[in-house]
Design a protein around this motif. Structure first.
Motif, PDB file in Angstrom:
ATOM      1  N   THR A  14       0.603  -1.276  -0.005  1.00 59.56           N
ATOM      2  CA  THR A  14       0.046   0.097   0.082  1.00 59.56           C
ATOM      3  C   THR A  14       0.736   1.225  -0.060  1.00 59.56           C
ATOM      4  O   THR A  14       0.633   2.170  -0.693  1.00 59.56           O
ATOM      5  CB  THR A  14      -1.041   0.170   1.173  1.00 59.56           C
ATOM      6  OG1 THR A  14      -1.685  -1.164   1.088  1.00 59.56           O
ATOM      7  CG2 THR A  14      -1.924   1.245   1.131  1.00 59.56           C
ATOM      8  N   TRP A  15       1.899   1.299   0.752  1.00 59.56           N
ATOM      9  CA  TRP A  15       2.708   2.281   0.987  1.00 59.56           C
ATOM     10  C   TRP A  15       3.467   2.867  -0.273  1.00 59.56           C
ATOM     11  O   TRP A  15       3.451   3.631  -0.926  1.00 59.56           O
ATOM     12  CB  TRP A  15       3.811   2.291   2.007  1.00 59.56           C
ATOM     13  CG  TRP A  15       4.568   3.369   2.372  1.00 59.56           C
ATOM     14  CD1 TRP A  15       4.684   4.494   2.012  1.00 59.56           C
ATOM     15  CD2 TRP A  15       5.827   3.221   3.033  1.00 59.56           C
ATOM     16  NE1 TRP A  15       5.780   5.296   2.466  1.00 59.56           N
ATOM     17  CE2 TRP A  15       6.448   4.396   3.230  1.00 59.56           C
ATOM     18  CE3 TRP A  15       6.594   2.112   3.697  1.00 59.56           C
ATOM     19  CZ2 TRP A  15       7.603   4.560   3.810  1.00 59.56           C
ATOM     20  CZ3 TRP A  15       7.718   2.574   4.423  1.00 59.56           C
ATOM     21  CH2 TRP A  15       8.203   3.693   4.522  1.00 59.56           C
ATOM     22  N   PHE A  16       4.284   1.534  -0.837  1.00 56.14           N
ATOM     23  CA  PHE A  16       4.697   1.652  -2.353  1.00 56.14           C
ATOM     24  C   PHE A  16       3.994   2.158  -3.332  1.00 56.14           C
ATOM     25  O   PHE A  16       4.287   2.940  -4.082  1.00 56.14           O
ATOM     26  CB  PHE A  16       5.673   0.613  -2.304  1.00 56.14           C
ATOM     27  CG  PHE A  16       7.043   0.534  -1.723  1.00 56.14           C
ATOM     28  CD1 PHE A  16       8.090   1.279  -2.633  1.00 56.14           C
ATOM     29  CD2 PHE A  16       7.249   0.060  -0.776  1.00 56.14           C
ATOM     30  CE1 PHE A  16       9.356   1.126  -2.179  1.00 56.14           C
ATOM     31  CE2 PHE A  16       8.531  -0.073  -0.144  1.00 56.14           C
ATOM     32  CZ  PHE A  16       9.479   0.784  -0.907  1.00 56.14           C
ATOM     33  N   ALA A  17       2.694   1.607  -3.435  1.00 55.46           N
ATOM     34  CA  ALA A  17       1.720   2.123  -4.394  1.00 55.46           C
ATOM     35  C   ALA A  17       1.655   3.570  -4.454  1.00 55.46           C
ATOM     36  O   ALA A  17       1.841   4.215  -5.491  1.00 55.46           O
ATOM     37  CB  ALA A  17       0.274   1.202  -4.369  1.00 55.46           C
ATOM     38  N   GLY A  18       1.520   4.077  -3.057  1.00 53.61           N
ATOM     39  CA  GLY A  18       1.271   5.555  -3.028  1.00 53.61           C
ATOM     40  C   GLY A  18       2.598   6.326  -3.665  1.00 53.61           C
ATOM     41  O   GLY A  18       2.467   7.236  -4.114  1.00 53.61           O
ATOM     42  N   LEU A  19       3.875   5.733  -3.025  1.00 55.77           N
ATOM     43  CA  LEU A  19       5.138   6.437  -3.472  1.00 55.77           C
ATOM     44  C   LEU A  19       5.299   6.300  -4.792  1.00 55.77           C
ATOM     45  O   LEU A  19       6.098   7.278  -5.357  1.00 55.77           O
ATOM     46  CB  LEU A  19       6.125   5.605  -2.363  1.00 55.77           C
ATOM     47  CG  LEU A  19       6.128   5.583  -1.145  1.00 55.77           C
ATOM     48  CD1 LEU A  19       7.112   4.919  -0.721  1.00 55.77           C
ATOM     49  CD2 LEU A  19       6.599   7.017  -0.682  1.00 55.77           C
ATOM     50  N   PHE A  20       5.000   5.210  -5.704  1.00 54.76           N
ATOM     51  CA  PHE A  20       5.129   5.339  -7.001  1.00 54.76           C
ATOM     52  C   PHE A  20       3.944   6.224  -7.759  1.00 54.76           C
ATOM     53  O   PHE A  20       4.226   6.860  -8.748  1.00 54.76           O
ATOM     54  CB  PHE A  20       4.625   4.059  -7.594  1.00 54.76           C
ATOM     55  CG  PHE A  20       6.042   3.218  -7.396  1.00 54.76           C
ATOM     56  CD1 PHE A  20       7.230   3.432  -8.092  1.00 54.76           C
ATOM     57  CD2 PHE A  20       6.030   1.779  -6.619  1.00 54.76           C
ATOM     58  CE1 PHE A  20       8.433   2.573  -7.829  1.00 54.76           C
ATOM     59  CE2 PHE A  20       7.041   1.257  -6.542  1.00 54.76           C
ATOM     60  CZ  PHE A  20       8.401   1.288  -7.099  1.00 54.76           C
ATOM     61  N   TYR A  21       2.837   6.277  -7.227  1.00 56.62           N
ATOM     62  CA  TYR A  21       1.564   7.078  -8.010  1.00 56.62           C
ATOM     63  C   TYR A  21       1.817   8.630  -7.381  1.00 56.62           C
ATOM     64  O   TYR A  21       1.467   9.352  -8.522  1.00 56.62           O
ATOM     65  CB  TYR A  21       0.251   6.573  -7.574  1.00 56.62           C
ATOM     66  CG  TYR A  21      -0.866   7.047  -8.529  1.00 56.62           C
ATOM     67  CD1 TYR A  21      -0.646   6.896  -9.796  1.00 56.62           C
ATOM     68  CD2 TYR A  21      -1.973   7.334  -7.982  1.00 56.62           C
ATOM     69  CE1 TYR A  21      -1.799   7.345 -10.829  1.00 56.62           C
ATOM     70  CE2 TYR A  21      -2.855   8.049  -8.918  1.00 56.62           C
ATOM     71  CZ  TYR A  21      -2.566   7.841 -10.311  1.00 56.62           C
ATOM     72  OH  TYR A  21      -3.834   8.218 -10.933  1.00 56.62           O
ATOM     73  N   LEU A  22       2.021   8.855  -6.446  1.00 56.70           N
ATOM     74  CA  LEU A  22       2.069  10.370  -6.084  1.00 56.70           C
ATOM     75  C   LEU A  22       2.663  11.285  -7.008  1.00 56.70           C
ATOM     76  O   LEU A  22       2.509  12.319  -7.469  1.00 56.70           O
ATOM     77  CB  LEU A  22       2.212  10.738  -4.508  1.00 56.70           C
ATOM     78  CG  LEU A  22       2.174  12.181  -4.071  1.00 56.70           C
ATOM     79  CD1 LEU A  22       0.597  12.608  -4.416  1.00 56.70           C
ATOM     80  CD2 LEU A  22       2.566  12.207  -2.512  1.00 56.70           C
ATOM     81  N   PRO A  23       4.227  10.921  -7.269  1.00 60.39           N
ATOM     82  CA  PRO A  23       4.706  11.632  -8.108  1.00 60.39           C
ATOM     83  C   PRO A  23       4.334  11.360  -9.676  1.00 60.39           C
ATOM     84  O   PRO A  23       4.430  12.682 -10.372  1.00 60.39           O
ATOM     85  CB  PRO A  23       6.145  10.925  -7.967  1.00 60.39           C
ATOM     86  CG  PRO A  23       6.345  10.358  -6.902  1.00 60.39           C
ATOM     87  CD  PRO A  23       4.992   9.908  -6.461  1.00 60.39           C
ATOM     88  N   ARG A  24       3.604  10.655  -9.930  1.00 56.07           N
ATOM     89  CA  ARG A  24       3.099  10.411 -11.197  1.00 56.07           C
ATOM     90  C   ARG A  24       1.664  11.544 -11.348  1.00 56.07           C
ATOM     91  O   ARG A  24       1.689  12.159 -12.396  1.00 56.07           O
ATOM     92  CB  ARG A  24       2.662   9.086 -11.362  1.00 56.07           C
ATOM     93  CG  ARG A  24       1.977   8.836 -12.667  1.00 56.07           C
ATOM     94  CD  ARG A  24       2.563   9.407 -13.894  1.00 56.07           C
ATOM     95  NE  ARG A  24       4.123   8.794 -14.170  1.00 56.07           N
ATOM     96  CZ  ARG A  24       4.759   8.760 -15.187  1.00 56.07           C
ATOM     97  NH1 ARG A  24       4.567   9.682 -15.963  1.00 56.07           N
ATOM     98  NH2 ARG A  24       5.986   8.339 -14.900  1.00 56.07           N
TER      99      ARG A  24
END
Length: 138
Positions: A14-24
């Motif tokens: 969950t954390w990494f999904a956000g870390l990948f998607y927020l900068p996108r």
């Protein structure tokens, strides 16, 4: 202990999904010109940050509980390396607040290309931390 490990992984995903998607989202936000689009991205970024913060906290709590249940882990070098990377990743997580604020206040000066590069940072952490946890090289 396996339940704890399972939830650690679930929260980490969950954390990494956000870390990948927020900068996108930041990449796309740089291209928005209308007010409605701007507000939509501000809302999406805020909500995503909240969800990924829950993922971060869950990951940390489960990780600490696993370390407390097996103190022998603290004698292993790979755990020290993983903890160091986790601290850096927490710093990156909190650093993302600054671009969110710049977008919210319409003071962003960075390009979409900049955010595309920033979007690659979590990949380094993910690959390195998974290798440390699975291969245990130290």
């Amino acid at each position: 202990m396996l339940w704890l490990k399972a939830f650690h992984i679930i929260f980490m995903v969950t954390w990494f999904a956000g870390l990948f998607y927020l900068p996108r989202l930041f990449v796309y936000h740089t291209e928005v010109t209308d007010e409605a689009g701007h507000q939509r991205f501000v809302t999406m970024e805020r909500k995503l940050f909240a969800i990924m913060s829950i993922g971060m906290l869950g990951t940390l709590v489960c990780g600490v509980l696993m370390l407390m249940n097996n103190t022998a882990y603290m004698q292993m070098g790979w755990v020290h390396a993983k903890l160091g990377l986790a601290l850096l990743l927490i710093g990156y997580h909190h650093w993302l607040i600054a671009p969110m604020k710049r977008f919210r206040t319409k003071t962003n000066t960075k390009s979409g290309r900049y955010y595309r590069l920033i979007n690659e940072v979590p990949a380094f952490f993910l690959v390195t931390m998974v290798i440390l946890a699975v291969v245990k090289p130290f």
